[in-house]
Write an enzyme that holds these catalytic residues in place. Structure first.
Site, PDB file in Angstrom:
ATOM      1  N   PRO A 223       0.787  -1.233   0.000  1.00  0.00           N
ATOM      2  CA  PRO A 223       0.000   0.000   0.000  1.00  0.00           C
ATOM      3  C   PRO A 223       0.819   1.284   0.000  1.00  0.00           C
ATOM      4  O   PRO A 223       0.273   2.354  -0.219  1.00  0.00           O
ATOM      5  CB  PRO A 223      -0.805  -0.116   1.298  1.00  0.00           C
ATOM      6  CG  PRO A 223       0.056  -0.952   2.183  1.00  0.00           C
ATOM      7  CD  PRO A 223       0.726  -1.944   1.281  1.00  0.00           C
ATOM      8  N   ASP A 246       3.687   1.500 -11.530  1.00  0.00           N
ATOM      9  CA  ASP A 246       2.420   2.222 -11.611  1.00  0.00           C
ATOM     10  C   ASP A 246       2.507   3.586 -10.925  1.00  0.00           C
ATOM     11  O   ASP A 246       3.395   3.832 -10.101  1.00  0.00           O
ATOM     12  CB  ASP A 246       1.313   1.400 -10.938  1.00  0.00           C
ATOM     13  CG  ASP A 246       0.807   0.280 -11.830  1.00  0.00           C
ATOM     14  OD1 ASP A 246       1.131   0.298 -13.023  1.00  0.00           O
ATOM     15  OD2 ASP A 246       0.095  -0.605 -11.320  1.00  0.00           O
ATOM     16  N   LYS A 268      -1.320   4.948 -14.663  1.00  0.00           N
ATOM     17  CA  LYS A 268      -2.721   4.823 -15.059  1.00  0.00           C
ATOM     18  C   LYS A 268      -3.539   5.636 -14.080  1.00  0.00           C
ATOM     19  O   LYS A 268      -3.306   5.603 -12.875  1.00  0.00           O
ATOM     20  CB  LYS A 268      -3.178   3.366 -15.002  1.00  0.00           C
ATOM     21  CG  LYS A 268      -2.774   2.532 -16.209  1.00  0.00           C
ATOM     22  CD  LYS A 268      -3.250   1.114 -16.012  1.00  0.00           C
ATOM     23  CE  LYS A 268      -3.124   0.314 -17.283  1.00  0.00           C
ATOM     24  NZ  LYS A 268      -4.061   0.727 -18.318  1.00  0.00           N
ATOM     25  N   MET A 381     -10.887   2.217  -5.819  1.00  0.00           N
ATOM     26  CA  MET A 381     -11.168   3.235  -6.844  1.00  0.00           C
ATOM     27  C   MET A 381     -12.603   3.739  -6.728  1.00  0.00           C
ATOM     28  O   MET A 381     -13.310   3.895  -7.731  1.00  0.00           O
ATOM     29  CB  MET A 381     -10.891   2.663  -8.248  1.00  0.00           C
ATOM     30  CG  MET A 381      -9.429   2.276  -8.457  1.00  0.00           C
ATOM     31  SD  MET A 381      -9.125   1.327  -9.961  1.00  0.00           S
ATOM     32  CE  MET A 381      -9.662  -0.320  -9.457  1.00  0.00           C
ATOM     33  N   ALA A 410      -3.377   5.047   2.573  1.00  0.00           N
ATOM     34  CA  ALA A 410      -3.240   4.086   3.672  1.00  0.00           C
ATOM     35  C   ALA A 410      -1.793   3.648   3.842  1.00  0.00           C
ATOM     36  O   ALA A 410      -1.116   3.327   2.871  1.00  0.00           O
ATOM     37  CB  ALA A 410      -4.125   2.873   3.410  1.00  0.00           C
TER      38      ALA A 410
END
Length: 463
Positions: A223, A246, A268, A381, A410
């Site tokens: 996370p 990412d 993304k 999301m 988080a």
């Protein structure tokens, strides 16, 4: 970082030190390891300094420092153990254009001398900006025990052999050669001739070896907190040739990649500009086909809303070997922050992991089932689709008082917790102004003690 670490070239250059007592001796024992031209200016120099001068390893000027004594010096040390005299000689050295260090006076020094682990030409410098010298010495002791005494020999012989290694293609093949030398063949040698033989044999093996096949690891970065990385993920970052990451991967985790690795962003963003999945697939496959060890680094766990199957299929279609290294998914980290569990006897025997939107827009789910009392869902999301989710659940009979918790970032230092109800979700989220990645829990609220602590922190910040 108030002091930027560098390694300065001092071979044949002047280093001047003013002082002749214990502080001067401590610095000189370190400086004598260099190939600099050392000059000591001291009216009353210790016997050791006189002996070094007699041996010709330094020049002793047996008087108080005067203007011009530090001319053309790269570095100057004031080590008189007298505040007024150190200030005087430092001023003279400044006028002569030298960089000045005043022993035990961090505030007036232009540079600091770190603790050093010496495996010449391998040198490890440890600095704490004067905050914790005891800690620096402890780290030095630990490294001294871990680094083999032959490391310097291996590095010296290896340096002279570098031109021979140019017979190997630049990049992965050369890195593999040096890795084999320093970590496999090298540590067993006992002398220079043996090290030279090991290098020759190893080079022959690598020149004759067939082209190395690339491979891909699909790695979960967790996370955000680097301490939540798995050991296997950490090892992958240590050894990867190419890392394709990412947008949500924390910068602190990218810092763990080895310096020679190529880092490629495959960002993304929901409802925003993105690198297409086809382009990501092409990046992964093309680098692996070129013989690279590719780490495809995904936030959280790659098996949870990570479009993992598409990347696996691309690898398989191209004959590229792959494996999955799981990570801690955001739901696991976030629910731990709430002091809750995802399942609880008498409340819910299952939990749903759902997404707020997919490639077609807002995602549809079994709203009637989700609206039942006691249901728990971790919604990924879901920030931008909060109003849609709220409307669907209420329309299918969900209790407006159902607890909802949204956690932004988080496990990161910037994490924030919003505790609200289904009825107030959309306006509460708008007012919170979250702009980072967030995970929404339907049916869970922070434990009372945690909620009270959060309220206290917010009040303290406001006051």
């Amino acid at each position: 970082m108030k002091h930027f670490p560098i390694f300065m070239a001092v071979e044949g250059r002047r280093i001047v030190l003013s002082g002749g007592g214990d502080a001067a001796l401590a610095k000189l024992r370190l400086l004598l390891k260099t190939e600099a031209r050392l000059t000591v200016v001291a009216q009353n120099a210790a016997p050791e300094i006189h002996a070094w001068a007699a041996e010709g390893v330094l020049t002793l000027i047996p008087r108080a420092m005067e203007p011009g004594d530090a001319m053309c010096a790269r570095l100057f040390y004031a080590a008189n153990e007298d505040e007024a005299e150190d200030a005087r000689v430092a001023s003279l050295a400044h006028a002569d254009g030298a960089l000045v260090n005043i022993v035990d006076n961090l505030g007036d020094s232009q540079f600091i001398t770190p603790a050093i682990v010496d495996r010449d030409p391998v040198t490890v410098a440890i600095g704490t900006e004067g905050a914790a010298p005891v800690l620096a010495r402890a780290i030095k002791k630990d490294l001294e025990e871990k680094l083999p005494p032959t490391l310097g020999l291996l590095a010296r012989v290896g340096k002279a052999f570098r031109t021979r290694v140019e017979a190997l293609p630049f990049g992965v093949k050369r890195r593999d050669f040096w890795s084999d030398y320093y970590f496999k063949a090298g540590p067993a040698v006992t002398g220079e001739a043996e090290a030279q033989t090991a290098l020759e044999d190893l080079l022959g093996q690598h020149l004759a070896a067939p082209e190395k096949e690339g491979r891909v690891d699909l790695v979960g970065a967790g996370p955000g907190d680097p301490e939540l990385l798995t050991l296997k993920a950490r090892k992958a970052l240590d050894t990867a040739d190419v890392i394709i990451y990412d947008r949500l991967v924390a910068p602190e985790i990218l810092e763990l990649a080895r310096r020679e690795a190529t880092l490629l962003s495959a960002g993304k963003e929901g409802f925003g500009p993105s690198v297409t999945q086809d382009a990501i697939n092409e990046m992964i496959v093309s680098h692996a086909r070129g013989g690279a060890y590719v780490v495809r680094l995904k936030s959280g766990d790659p098996t949870v809303f990570g479009r993992l199957d598409e990347e696996i299929e691309a690898c398989e279609a191209s004959g590229v070997a792959w494996r999955i290294i799981p990570g801690i998914t955001s739901a696991s980290a976030a629910v731990a922050i709430l002091g809750q569990s995802l399942t609880k006897r008498g409340r819910n025997s299952g939990v749903r992991f759902i997404t707020g939107h997919d490639t077609k827009g807002f995602a549809d789910h079994d709203w009637r089932a989700l609206a039942q009392p006691g249901e728990v869902a971790a919604i990924y999301m879901g920030k931008k689709s909060a109003r849609f989710l709220q409307g669907r659940l209420l329309m299918h009979g969900a209790d407006p008082a159902t607890p909802v918790t949204v956690i932004e970032n988080a496990s990161r230092p910037t994490q924030q917790i919003l505790s609200t109800t289904l009825a107030e979700l959309e306006p509460a989220l708008q007012n919170a102004g979250f702009d980072g990645p967030a995970l929404t829990f339907l049916g869970l609220a922070p434990r009372a003690a945690l909620a009270a602590a959060e309220d206290f922190e917010q009040k303290e910040a406001a006051s």
